[in-house]
Design a protein around this motif. Structure first.
Motif, PDB file in Angstrom:
ATOM      1  N   GLN A 262     -12.600   1.275  -2.633  1.00  8.23           N
ATOM      2  CA  GLN A 262     -11.563   0.304  -2.965  1.00  8.23           C
ATOM      3  C   GLN A 262     -11.676  -0.146  -4.419  1.00  8.23           C
ATOM      4  N   LYS A 290      -3.583   4.193   8.557  1.00  5.94           N
ATOM      5  CA  LYS A 290      -2.874   3.098   7.913  1.00  5.94           C
ATOM      6  C   LYS A 290      -2.373   3.504   6.532  1.00  5.94           C
ATOM      7  N   LYS A 291      -1.383   2.766   6.053  1.00  6.87           N
ATOM      8  CA  LYS A 291      -0.895   2.987   4.702  1.00  6.87           C
ATOM      9  C   LYS A 291      -1.908   2.482   3.684  1.00  6.87           C
ATOM     10  N   LYS A 293      -2.814   0.419   0.523  1.00  7.53           N
ATOM     11  CA  LYS A 293      -2.290  -0.711  -0.239  1.00  7.53           C
ATOM     12  C   LYS A 293      -2.207  -0.356  -1.719  1.00  7.53           C
TER      13      LYS A 293
END
Length: 642
Positions: A262, A290-291, A293
């Protein structure tokens, strides 16, 4: 800085002279206690005499006092009878001064060059700076030397950063912390950065990176630092900021949950804004999740359907986006392979039983025979008789070689002529040595017997009703619809836990049929080696399906349908095929003649490995057919190939 040596005492000057001249001529001089020197302040002993050094600190007295002193010491110098005499002085000297001193010293002085004045000493100090630093009183007032000493002291006191791995150091900016006003050339963006989590994505990185490098791209992943932690985090981030031309983001939930990834992704998003490249980050989707961010609706490269298909799409995207790559021959970084080996499966010092694909020969005929014609024969009729003979037979010279006896030959070859047995050769001798009387060398004899065994194998499989298919270099036999129903399980493993596997089923609109190719071998012992084969036909709702003649299409189907089969599935199908092949018998009997058989064990040979691996063995009977492509008919018929 040029020293006049005024800060040194007589003894300190003598120490300096011994150190400097010793370094220059690569000799160590003895030092003596204070007192009368007897024309000697240093000595190096040799077998044929001594090298004598004398130091005269006459900075204030000058040349006149030095000349007078040397005249008084001439007798002492002659008494020493050195092989070489060296004079060192702090008195200023001219060339003429050295000539005068040379005449005074006499024959012990080999050359005026062995007289060292202040200028000579300063030159030696520049040549040997470590000698300068060793004599503290000499440089106590020297600012450059003081700065050098203080700098070294600070460097030793401060914590030294660890060496950056070369593969990472090559990506760091060339100019860091430039002087005010200095021009800094921008770093070239030529590197594809792979953002991943460790260790869950290591296998994918080690697979993908070399393939990109083989296409000429420069690739970097944190795996190249060979450190699983944060040791190089700052340097990696810096290289990402300055050298990344594209960032490949491994996209799956477990990867995106990693905090280090991240952090790197945040930097990559900032870089994308700075260089105004909305496609700077290319997601590589390894699984549905999941997408991401910050990426919005960025189109990912799909690796879900297969890594091979995914890398094709990625290479196409990189080419369309004109990512720079090397024009010279591709160079693959060896660190990928080094890391792969470091993560190799560990061995356990424990023996393990392994099932092979070898079927051992239990019995073979004792002899092989050569029959020769008696009288005239019709060659065309002989060729036809050999071709129609139900057992293996091969023409040789004026006759033929076979395992059959005389009675069998008389009946089968009566139409072609009369033949008598001329040679009966032990089979093992024939295979291992050949038969010189017929001009048959060992290799030729071995090939003849292999061909005869293969002919017997073909006849056996055809008689059992297997489907025959001619591959480019071999013949395979596959389970037929008459033998096995589509989706039917064949039990195997009677001596242990009973298991079962399929030999025919439907996948992607096609019927697959498992089979084998068998090849005889004589080394290290007689055996048949089996090679697994898979044949396909179009599922037209009939038991056998519609044959496919296109070899390329068959190859594509094998790559797509069978790619999910694991080793245990291949192993299970092989054992199920042998059960179908042998029936209730523990042997496979290949008929070579009416009274001659090659008896093959129906169970594969077991080998013992002296070591085993730490890999878990978790498959059970129910998981034998866990691959969805081998279970039942696909729900969506659109998956069928056109």
């Amino acid at each position: 800085m040029a020293y006049d040596f005024s800060s040194l005492s007589h003894n300190e000057f003598e120490d300096l002279a011994r150190d400097l001249i010793g370094r220059e001529i690569d000799k160590r001089f003895e030092a003596f206690a204070e007192g009368p020197d007897d024309a000697m302040d240093g000595r190096h002993a040799l077998a044929d005499g001594d090298i004598v050094l004398q130091a005269k600190h006459y900075y204030r007295s000058g040349f006149s006092a030095l000349k007078s002193k040397m005249k008084n010491e001439r007798a002492a110098i002659d008494g020493l009878a050195p092989t070489r005499y060296i004079l060192v002085t702090s008195a200023s000297l001219t060339p003429n001064n050295k000539t005068v001193l040379a005449e005074i010293v006499g024959p012990a002085l080999q050359t005026p060059g062995d007289i060292f004045g202040p200028g000579d000493l300063n030159a030696l100090l520049r040549k040997y700076p470590e000698v300068e630093k060793a004599h503290q009183k000499l440089w106590a007032q020297s600012t450059p030397v003081l700065k050098s000493v203080i700098k070294e002291a600070f460097e030793e006191a401060l914590a030294k950063p660890g060496p950056v791995p070369p593969v990472l150091a090559n990506l760091l900016p060339t100019a860091q912390g430039p002087a005010p006003g200095a021009a800094v050339e921008p770093a070239k963006r030529d590197t594809i950065f792979l953002l991943k989590a460790s260790p869950i994505d290591d296998e994918f990185a080690l697979w993908l990176a070399p393939k990109l490098e083989a296409e000429g791209y420069r690739v970097f992943a944190d795996i190249l630092t060979l450190q699983p932690g944060d040791k190089w985090r700052r340097q990696v981030n810096q290289a990402l900021q300055y050298r990344a031309v594209k960032v490949l983001l491994v996209w799956r939930d477990a990867t995106l949950a990693d905090q280090h990834l991240q952090d790197d992704l945040d930097i990559a998003l900032e870089v994308a804004k700075e260089i105004d490249d909305p496609r700077f980050i290319i997601p590589l989707r390894l699984e549905q999740g999941k997408k991401v961010k910050g990426l919005g609706d960025a189109m990912p490269v799909d690796f879900v359907r297969g890594w091979g298909e995914g890398v094709d799409g990625l290479l196409d995207a990189l080419q369309r986006q004109k990512i720079p790559r090397s024009g010279s021959p591709a160079v693959i970084d060896p660190n990928w392979e080094i890391f792969r080996r470091r993560g190799a499966v560990p061995l356990i010092n424990q023996a393990e039983r392994l099932t092979s694909n070898w079927l051992r020969a239990a019995e073979a005929p004792d002899v092989i025979r050569y029959y020769e014609s008696i009288g005239a024969i019709d060659s065309r009729l002989l060729d036809r008789a050999v071709e129609q003979f139900k057992y293996p037979c091969t023409l040789q010279s004026a006759g033929f070689i076979t395992f059959a006896d005389q009675t069998e030959v008389d009946m089968a070859f009566a139409s072609a002529g009369r033949f008598r047995m001329k040679h009966e050769v032990p089979l093992l001798d024939f295979v291992n040595k050949g038969f010189p009387k017929l001009g048959i060398e060992r290799q030729v004899a071995s090939n003849l017997v292999i061909a005869m065994i293969k002919k017997a194998w073909f006849a056996f499989c055809r008689e059992k009703g297997f489907v025959e298919y001619h591959y480019s270099n071999a013949i395979g036999f596959h389970a037929s619809a008459a033998q096995v129903r589509t989706g039917q399980r064949i039990p195997w493993g009677r001596q242990g836990d009973q298991r079962s596997s399929m030999l025919r089923n439907v996948a992607k609109g096609h019927i697959w049929q498992f089979g084998v190719t068998a090849m005889p071998y004589f080394w290290p012992f007689w055996h048949l080696k089996l090679k697994a084969r898979v044949l396909f036909s179009v599922d037209n709702n009939t038991p056998a399906g519609l044959d496919i003649e296109d070899a390329k299409k068959l190859h594509r189907l094998r790559r797509s349908v069978c790619k999910g089969w694991r080793n245990k599935q291949w192993h299970g199908r092989m054992l199920a095929f042998l059960e179908l092949l042998s029936g209730e018998s523990p042997n496979i009997r290949l008929t070579l003649a009416r009274d001659a058989e090659l008896v093959i064990d129906a169970a594969p040979m077991l080998f013992t490995s002296p070591v085993s691996t730490a890999l878990p063995d978790v498959l059970d009977a129910e998981e034998e057919e866990a691959d969805i492509s081998t279970l039942g008919r696909p729900e969506n018929d659109d998956e069928a190939d056109a």
